[in-house]
Write a protein that holds these residues in place. Structure first.
Motif, PDB file in Angstrom:
ATOM      1  N   LEU A  51       0.828  -1.205   0.000  1.00  0.00           N
ATOM      2  CA  LEU A  51       0.000   0.000   0.000  1.00  0.00           C
ATOM      3  C   LEU A  51       0.863   1.256   0.000  1.00  0.00           C
ATOM      4  O   LEU A  51       0.524   2.255  -0.655  1.00  0.00           O
ATOM      5  CB  LEU A  51      -0.930   0.000   1.212  1.00  0.00           C
ATOM      6  CG  LEU A  51      -2.159  -0.903   1.145  1.00  0.00           C
ATOM      7  CD1 LEU A  51      -2.951  -0.820   2.442  1.00  0.00           C
ATOM      8  CD2 LEU A  51      -3.042  -0.541  -0.047  1.00  0.00           C
ATOM      9  N   CYS A  52       1.970   1.229   0.727  1.00  0.00           N
ATOM     10  CA  CYS A  52       2.887   2.376   0.747  1.00  0.00           C
ATOM     11  C   CYS A  52       3.504   2.605  -0.625  1.00  0.00           C
ATOM     12  O   CYS A  52       3.684   3.757  -1.050  1.00  0.00           O
ATOM     13  CB  CYS A  52       3.973   2.168   1.794  1.00  0.00           C
ATOM     14  SG  CYS A  52       3.395   2.294   3.497  1.00  0.00           S
ATOM     15  N   LEU A  53       3.818   1.516  -1.331  1.00  0.00           N
ATOM     16  CA  LEU A  53       4.364   1.671  -2.685  1.00  0.00           C
ATOM     17  C   LEU A  53       3.317   2.269  -3.622  1.00  0.00           C
ATOM     18  O   LEU A  53       3.630   3.138  -4.446  1.00  0.00           O
ATOM     19  CB  LEU A  53       4.840   0.312  -3.208  1.00  0.00           C
ATOM     20  CG  LEU A  53       5.557   0.338  -4.565  1.00  0.00           C
ATOM     21  CD1 LEU A  53       6.828   1.173  -4.477  1.00  0.00           C
ATOM     22  CD2 LEU A  53       5.878  -1.073  -5.027  1.00  0.00           C
ATOM     23  N   VAL A  54       2.066   1.817  -3.497  1.00  0.00           N
ATOM     24  CA  VAL A  54       0.984   2.390  -4.289  1.00  0.00           C
ATOM     25  C   VAL A  54       0.795   3.869  -3.942  1.00  0.00           C
ATOM     26  O   VAL A  54       0.596   4.717  -4.828  1.00  0.00           O
ATOM     27  CB  VAL A  54      -0.324   1.607  -4.057  1.00  0.00           C
ATOM     28  CG1 VAL A  54      -1.498   2.315  -4.726  1.00  0.00           C
ATOM     29  CG2 VAL A  54      -0.197   0.185  -4.582  1.00  0.00           C
ATOM     30  N   GLY A  55       0.875   4.189  -2.643  1.00  0.00           N
ATOM     31  CA  GLY A  55       0.748   5.576  -2.223  1.00  0.00           C
ATOM     32  C   GLY A  55       1.857   6.450  -2.789  1.00  0.00           C
ATOM     33  O   GLY A  55       1.611   7.596  -3.194  1.00  0.00           O
TER      34      GLY A  55
END
Length: 294
Positions: free
Chosen positions: A261-265
């Motif tokens: 999710l952090c990479l997507v963010g």
């Protein structure tokens, strides 16, 4: 006069860089080979081995030995390429990157070799201290490699594969499991025998959550997919080693959700900023055209 002084300073810096690289070409491969030899001897050449002692002193943070072994095999394989770059690099940017690794890289291998010896000798307090030093050293090395002038490019793919990739992997495994496992054993936070299993769960959750928060911050800010993949592998190695308290397994599962999710963010924020800059540039061009026509 100023141009002459700057040229002289540049020549001096280049000469100092070449002298340092000449020394590193000898001691960096030697330190890596020594570290590898000691790791192999302590892992498979003697009994009890590193994994045997790891099993004897089981904690809530003990990972699955086979998965950690695969991780380290890949890591040492990549570092063979690192040693090749130390010896054979000809491009000036690559040489400057190898100088950034410098003596910290040699120190990392020396500390790792000493840690393996202390582990075999069951000097766990000293092993925990060495892992603390190692975590600080590798974290600083990672921060230095994140500077723009040392970033890998398409013209230097080997810098990415043999420098940035192994340093990131080494930093992750050290912060995520090695240092906390060493500290837990040194502090006698064991999960065996059975009556001890319910103890130290809060400490284990905190020891997993802190590097996870750091990892999420790195992935969110830098978009570091290598850090994400390496950290997820380490969390899987912890999750698959049974038995583990529910809370510890919960942190592992949370890491598998949060890191992607952090990479997507990071990707979403990057696209948003690029779009905002593009709209801002278009507005400025329109304002300039309006002022000229006016």
């Amino acid at each position: 006069m100023e141009s002459y002084s700057s040229a002289t300073e540049h020549t001096y810096n280049e000469s100092r860089t070449q002298r340092k690289l000449f020394v590193l070409r000898g001691i960096a491969p030697l330190s890596a080979f020594t570290s590898l030899a000691i790791s192999l001897i302590t892992a498979v050449g003697i009994s009890p081995s590193l994994s045997d002692i790891n099993d004897d002193f089981y904690t809530h943070l003990t990972p699955k030995a086979s998965m950690v072994g695969i991780y380290w095999m890949l890591l040492y394989g990549l570092q063979a390429g690192t040693c090749y770059l130390f010896v054979a690099s000809q491009k000036e940017p690559t040489q400057h990157t190898m100088n950034v690794l410098g003596y910290q890289y040699v120190l990392s291998h020396a500390v790792h070799a000493l840690w393996a010896i202390c582990w075999i000798l069951r000097s766990f307090s000293l092993a925990a201290l060495l892992m603390g030093i190692q975590s600080i050293n590798l974290a600083l090395l990672y921060v230095q490699l994140c500077r723009v002038e040392y970033a890998p490019t398409k013209s230097r793919p080997l810098d990415y594969i043999f420098v940035h990739l192994p340093i990131r992997m080494w930093t992750v495994v050290t912060l995520a499991v090695d240092v906390s496992q060493s500290v837990f054993i040194a502090a006698d936070y064991l999960s065996t025998p059975t009556w001890r299993f319910g103890r130290h769960q809060v400490a284990a959750v905190c020891a997993l959550a802190l590097p996870l928060v750091i990892g999420c911050a790195v992935v969110l800010i830098k978009g570091d997919h290598i850090w994400m993949g390496a950290h997820m592998w380490v969390l899987l190695a912890l999750f698959l080693r049974h038995p583990k308290p529910f809370a510890v397994n919960g942190v592992c599962v949370a890491g598998w959700i949060l890191l992607p999710l952090c990479l997507v963010g990071h990707s979403a924020a990057k696209k948003f900023l690029e779009r905002r800059d593009e709209l801002h540039r278009v507005r400025l061009e329109e304002d300039d055209e309006s002022s000229v026509s006016g």
